[in-house]
Structures are given as structure tokens and as C-alpha cells.
Enzyme design. Structure first.
Site, PDB file in Angstrom:
ATOM      1  N   ASP A   1       0.841  -1.196   0.000  1.00 15.02           N
ATOM      2  CA  ASP A   1       0.000   0.000   0.000  1.00 15.02           C
ATOM      3  C   ASP A   1       0.884   1.258   0.000  1.00 15.02           C
ATOM      4  O   ASP A   1       0.600   2.229  -0.719  1.00 15.02           O
ATOM      5  CB  ASP A   1      -0.906  -0.034   1.240  1.00 15.02           C
ATOM      6  CG  ASP A   1      -2.014   0.996   1.151  1.00 15.02           C
ATOM      7  OD1 ASP A   1      -2.762   0.971   0.159  1.00 15.02           O
ATOM      8  OD2 ASP A   1      -2.100   1.854   2.052  1.00 15.02           O
TER       9      ASP A   1
ATOM     10  N   LYS B   1       1.309   4.332  -2.885  1.00 17.44           N
ATOM     11  CA  LYS B   1       1.300   5.779  -2.597  1.00 17.44           C
ATOM     12  C   LYS B   1       2.571   6.444  -3.130  1.00 17.44           C
ATOM     13  O   LYS B   1       2.523   7.550  -3.668  1.00 17.44           O
ATOM     14  CB  LYS B   1       1.159   6.018  -1.089  1.00 17.44           C
ATOM     15  CG  LYS B   1      -0.212   5.624  -0.569  1.00 17.44           C
ATOM     16  CD  LYS B   1      -0.283   5.753   0.941  1.00 17.44           C
ATOM     17  CE  LYS B   1      -1.619   5.276   1.481  1.00 17.44           C
ATOM     18  NZ  LYS B   1      -1.650   5.144   2.933  1.00 17.44           N
TER      19      LYS B   1
HETATM   20  N1  LIG Z   1     -10.039   3.767   5.814  1.00 21.54           N
HETATM   21  C1  LIG Z   1      -9.206   4.778   5.672  1.00 21.54           C
HETATM   22  O1  LIG Z   1      -8.825   5.465   6.640  1.00 21.54           O
HETATM   23  C2  LIG Z   1      -8.706   5.147   4.299  1.00 21.54           C
HETATM   24  C3  LIG Z   1      -7.845   6.262   4.155  1.00 21.54           C
HETATM   25  C4  LIG Z   1      -7.426   6.650   2.884  1.00 21.54           C
HETATM   26  C5  LIG Z   1      -7.823   5.905   1.787  1.00 21.54           C
HETATM   27  N2  LIG Z   1      -8.612   4.802   1.961  1.00 21.54           N
HETATM   28  C6  LIG Z   1      -9.006   4.054   0.764  1.00 21.54           C
HETATM   29  O2  LIG Z   1     -10.415   4.200   0.619  1.00 21.54           O
HETATM   30  C7  LIG Z   1     -10.943   3.050  -0.025  1.00 21.54           C
HETATM   31  C8  LIG Z   1     -12.076   2.494   0.837  1.00 21.54           C
HETATM   32  O3  LIG Z   1     -11.558   2.162   2.110  1.00 21.54           O
HETATM   33  P1  LIG Z   1     -12.522   1.662   3.287  1.00 21.54           P
HETATM   34  O4  LIG Z   1     -11.688   1.674   4.504  1.00 21.54           O
HETATM   35  O5  LIG Z   1     -13.791   2.410   3.247  1.00 21.54           O
HETATM   36  O6  LIG Z   1     -12.798   0.149   2.832  1.00 21.54           O
HETATM   37  P2  LIG Z   1     -14.028  -0.792   3.252  1.00 21.54           P
HETATM   38  O7  LIG Z   1     -14.587  -0.382   4.564  1.00 21.54           O
HETATM   39  O8  LIG Z   1     -13.554  -2.181   3.049  1.00 21.54           O
HETATM   40  O9  LIG Z   1     -15.157  -0.450   2.168  1.00 21.54           O
HETATM   41  C9  LIG Z   1     -15.020  -0.790   0.815  1.00 21.54           C
HETATM   42  C10 LIG Z   1     -16.364  -0.631   0.172  1.00 21.54           C
HETATM   43  O10 LIG Z   1     -16.224  -0.858  -1.233  1.00 21.54           O
HETATM   44  C11 LIG Z   1     -17.308  -1.684  -1.642  1.00 21.54           C
HETATM   45  N3  LIG Z   1     -17.004  -2.320  -2.923  1.00 21.54           N
HETATM   46  C12 LIG Z   1     -16.076  -3.246  -3.222  1.00 21.54           C
HETATM   47  N4  LIG Z   1     -16.140  -3.575  -4.530  1.00 21.54           N
HETATM   48  C13 LIG Z   1     -17.132  -2.821  -5.061  1.00 21.54           C
HETATM   49  C14 LIG Z   1     -17.722  -2.699  -6.342  1.00 21.54           C
HETATM   50  N5  LIG Z   1     -17.274  -3.426  -7.381  1.00 21.54           N
HETATM   51  N6  LIG Z   1     -18.747  -1.838  -6.521  1.00 21.54           N
HETATM   52  C15 LIG Z   1     -19.224  -1.089  -5.492  1.00 21.54           C
HETATM   53  N7  LIG Z   1     -18.722  -1.166  -4.246  1.00 21.54           N
HETATM   54  C16 LIG Z   1     -17.692  -2.027  -4.032  1.00 21.54           C
HETATM   55  C17 LIG Z   1     -17.492  -2.634  -0.495  1.00 21.54           C
HETATM   56  O11 LIG Z   1     -18.731  -3.290  -0.591  1.00 21.54           O
HETATM   57  P3  LIG Z   1     -19.165  -4.462   0.451  1.00 21.54           P
HETATM   58  O12 LIG Z   1     -19.563  -3.742   1.693  1.00 21.54           O
HETATM   59  O13 LIG Z   1     -20.307  -5.119  -0.246  1.00 21.54           O
HETATM   60  O14 LIG Z   1     -17.972  -5.345   0.603  1.00 21.54           O
HETATM   61  C18 LIG Z   1     -17.411  -1.638   0.660  1.00 21.54           C
HETATM   62  O15 LIG Z   1     -18.661  -0.981   0.802  1.00 21.54           O
HETATM   63  C19 LIG Z   1      -9.767   2.074  -0.203  1.00 21.54           C
HETATM   64  O16 LIG Z   1      -9.254   2.213  -1.491  1.00 21.54           O
HETATM   65  C20 LIG Z   1      -8.769   2.560   0.835  1.00 21.54           C
HETATM   66  O17 LIG Z   1      -7.438   2.248   0.494  1.00 21.54           O
HETATM   67  C21 LIG Z   1      -9.078   4.418   3.183  1.00 21.54           C
END
Ligand SMILES: NC(=O)c1ccc[n+]([C@@H]2O[C@H](COP(=O)([O-])OP(=O)(O)OC[C@H]3O[C@@H](n4cnc5c(N)ncnc54)[C@H](OP(=O)(O)O)[C@@H]3O)[C@@H](O)[C@H]2O)c1
Length: 360
Positions: free
Chosen positions: A225, A229
Site C-alpha cells: 500500500d 502511494k
Molecule cells: N479507511 C481509511 O482510513 C482510508 C484512508 C485513505 C484511503 N482509503 C481508501 O479508501 C478506499 C475504501 O476504504 P474503506 O476503509 O472504506 O474500505 P471498506 O470499509 O472495506 O469499504 C469498501 C467498500 O467498497 C465496496 N465495494 C467493493 N467492490 C465494489 C464494487 N465493485 N462496486 C461497489 N462497491 C464495491 C465494499 O462493498 P461491500 O460492503 O459489499 O464489501 C465496501 O462498501 C480504499 O481504497 C482505501 O485504500 C481508506
């Protein structure tokens, strides 16, 4: 005083005629926080016309306005179909149409360039395209050259102004000489805390309980990851690197890489000895360990554990802070340092919102 009076008027006008139509992909941690922000006055100019998780989607106005949308999508909604989401976006009268990608899905990211080419803007927290293979990144640049905007502030540092700063410096004719820093909130926390007094595995379990690591901590410990970045930042600075040009040191031993998550979690103690040895060696020399990403002037990129001296800037980090130290032709005696919380749903969702609002 006048500003206080004007703001609500602007908000109510915007509610009457939203200027931005948006589809949200991903209603997980970040997407859920974004949905909460949509219910604030700052987002009054945005009309959500579609939202989806990996299995279900919703395009009905009443359902989309439901504050329990995220929860409801887990059990209710239409079967996933990108074409129908785009149709909802297309049929809305707003002049600005944006697809917000709050997933980590590579398949969705591979469609960003196509969506831009079709006239939509894309705002993303998903690093898979800009931090992925070079042909995908080049396709993105080609689509952007034809118009459309790509909001990517959330992909690195959860919205800390590092990508925008790199672009601005380059625009002014400045050139990046070196980039160094801590780009992962979880690895920042782990090595800010690790002082040999408790096993690394115990600290890792705690970080996982606090939600600082991914459910499978190997996603953090592998360095992949951070490497994505670093690729994004290097490319912003003019170094069109391939992923295999970033040397990545994984903290996950070979023997633990292929296990299922539960088996891996039951064998975390196997991480302890090698890290304890490296920590003791660093400490004996007056240093400590930090998981750094580095890029030099020749485009050499490396991600891994580094022994740093006691006065190194990365030793002055707290919690899950990220840090980006940029030396450039004009910032050459002291680096320009950007530091602060580089993870977390609220700040990441705010980075998405900022990029969406900037489109109007
Ligand atoms: N968490 C952080 O602090 C943070 C910070 C910076 C960047 N990010 C980035 O932000 C993104 C999301 O992170 P997160 O922490 O929110 O992850 P997460 O909680 O795992 O949520 C991912 C979401 O994406 C959905 N998803 C997966 N495949 C999909 C598709 N084909 N169509 C529509 N929805 C889909 C999942 O659906 P389901 O619920 O059905 O599985 C879930 O709702 C990632 O790329 C991560 O690297 C996160």
C-alpha cells in the site's frame, strides 16, 4: 457578520438546484463517512443519484436520502449494475457529473479512464489506477488530456495537501529532488509505539483492535500500500515509474504469506524475533526503526524498514501521523514537510468532498 447571514441563503439556493450529480461506489468505512458529510450544509450543492456496495445498489431518490442508506444497502437494493448507475447520472440535469470511488476494487479503478472519456469527472480514494500498472496510469493521463477532472487527494495522506503541493511546485517550475516519509497510518502507529518493551505481535493485535490496520494486517505489513502511494507521488513529480521499479521490503515472512487470515493471526508471534533483533541493534547505535518510503533524484524508489537517527524528522510523529518531506530545487536547504493524520474515515471522506466541491 454579513458572511454569517449569506451562508444559509447560498445553501438553500443550492438545495433548490444541486449543481453536482454524484454516484457513490463503496459504502464501507470511507463511503459511510462520506454519506454522513452529504447530510451537512457544506454538501448542499451535491445530489446523490446512485450508491452501491459490492453486491447492491440504489438509484431511488427517497432511498438515497435515507440516513440509514449504508446499512440498508447490506440487505436491500437492486443487483449491482454499473450501466444503470451511469444512466441515473446521465439522466440528471446537473452540469457537473461525478463518480466517487470509495472502494479498493481494481476492476472499478480500471474503468476510471473510460468514465472520464465519457464526460464524467472521477473522485477517488481508490489507489489501484494511479498507483497501479504504468499502462493504466498512462491511459488515465490520456483521458485527462481530453478533459474531465480526477480528484485524487484522498489516495495519499487521506487528504493531507501533499499531492496538490507536488503539482503546484511542478507547475511553478520547481523540481523534486528527494521525497521521504511515513505514508502509512498503521505502520506509523506500530513503529511510533514499538520500543521493545512488548512483543511486536502484541502491539499489532492492539493496532488491529483499534481499527488502525486492515482486517488482514498483511495488507499493511507487506508495504504494498505504501508502494502504491509512493508511485502516485513519484508520478505526480514527473517520475513515470513502473511498480517493479519500487523496491519493497515486506515485514511478512515468506512462511506466513500464503496463510488464510485466521491462521496468520494465530502465528503473529513469528514476527517478533526478527523485529526485536533489528530494534535492539538500532537502539545500541542510538537510533530507532521507521517504515519509510523514499524516492531520490534519479527516480530510485524504496519502501521498507529503516534505522533512523534520534534526530530524524520521522521520530517526531504521533499516533497514526503521516509525514512527507520534500526537497526540491527551491526547497533545498530544508525540506518542505507535510505532516498530520494520514488515515481515518472522516478526514478521508472530507478529502473526497473537497475534490467533489472543487468541480463546480
Ligand atoms: N479507511 C481509511 O482510513 C482510508 C484512508 C485513505 C484511503 N482509503 C481508501 O479508501 C478506499 C475504501 O476504504 P474503506 O476503509 O472504506 O474500505 P471498506 O470499509 O472495506 O469499504 C469498501 C467498500 O467498497 C465496496 N465495494 C467493493 N467492490 C465494489 C464494487 N465493485 N462496486 C461497489 N462497491 C464495491 C465494499 O462493498 P461491500 O460492503 O459489499 O464489501 C465496501 O462498501 C480504499 O481504497 C482505501 O485504500 C481508506
Amino acid at each position: 457578520m454579513s458572511a454569517v447571514l449569506i451562508e444559509p441563503v447560498q445553501a438553500s439556493r443550492a438545495q433548490a438546484a444541486p449543481a453536482i450529480a454524484a454516484v457513490l461506489l463503496g459504502t464501507g468505512v470511507v463511503g459511510g463517512a462520506f454519506l454522513k458529510l452529504l447530510n451537512t450544509p457544506a454538501a448542499a450543492s451535491i445530489r446523490l443519484v446512485g450508491a452501491a456496495n459490492s453486491r447492491r445498489q440504489q438509484t431511488q431518490g427517497e432511498q438515497l436520502a435515507d440516513r440509514a442508506l449504508r446499512e440498508k444497502l447490506k440487505t436491500h437494493g437492486d443487483v449491482r449494475n454499473d450501466a444503470l448507475l451511469l444512466e441515473a447520472l446521465e439522466s440528471h440535469g446537473a452540469t457537473v457529473k461525478v463518480i466517487i470511488d470509495a472502494t479498493a476494487c481494481g476492476t472499478l479503478a480500471s474503468r476510471h479512464a473510460e468514465w472520464l472519456a465519457r464526460g464524467y469527472h472521477v473522485v477517488t480514494a481508490n489507489k489501484s489506477l494511479a498507483g497501479g500498472d504504468l499502462p493504466g496510469w498512462r491511459a488515465l493521463q490520456a483521458a485527462l488530456a481530453q478533459g474531465g477532472r480526477y480528484g485524487d487527494s484522498a489516495t495519499v495522506g487521506a487528504g493531507l495537501p501533499v499531492i496538490s503541493t507536488l503539482r503546484r511546485l511542478r507547475h511553478c517550475g520547481d523540481a523534486l529532488l528527494t521525497l521521504e516519509g511515513v505514508f502509512s497510518g498503521s505502520l506509523s502507529y506500530l513503529f511510533n509505539q514499538y520500543d521493545g518493551s512488548q512483543p511486536f505481535s502484541a502491539l499489532l493485535r492492539r493496532a488491529r483492535e483499534l481499527g488502525y490496520t486492515e482486517p488482514d494486517p498483511r495488507s499493511d505489513l507487506s508495504g504494498e500500500d505504501v508502494a502504491r502511494k509512493l508511485l502516485i507521488l513519484a508520478r505526480c513529480a514527473g517520475f513515470a515509474l513502473r511498480p517493479d521499479e519500487v523496491e519493497v521490503e515486506s515485514l511478512v515472512p515468506e512462511s506466513l504469506r500464503q496463510l488464510d487470515v485466521e491462521s496468520f493471526l494465530s502465528r503473529l508471534e513469528e514476527l517478533d524475533e526478527p523485529l526485536a533483533t533489528r530494534y535492539a541493534e538500532a537502539k545500541a547505535r542510538g537510533g530507532s526503526l521507521r517504515f519509510l518510503a523514499r524516492l531520490n533524484q534519479r527516480g530510485r524508489a524504496r519502501v521498507g524498514l529503516v534505522e533512523v537517527p534520534a534526530n530524524h524528522p520521522a521520530t517526531r510523529l504521533y499516533g497514526t501521523d503521516n509525514q512527507f518531506a520534500l526537497s526540491t530545487t527551491r526547497y533545498n536547504s530544508q525540506p518542505l514537510v507535510i505532516q498530520g493524520p494520514g488515515a481515518g474515515p472522516e478526514v478521508t471522506a472530507q478529502a473526497l468532498l473537497g475534490d467533489v466541491l472543487a468541480l463546480a
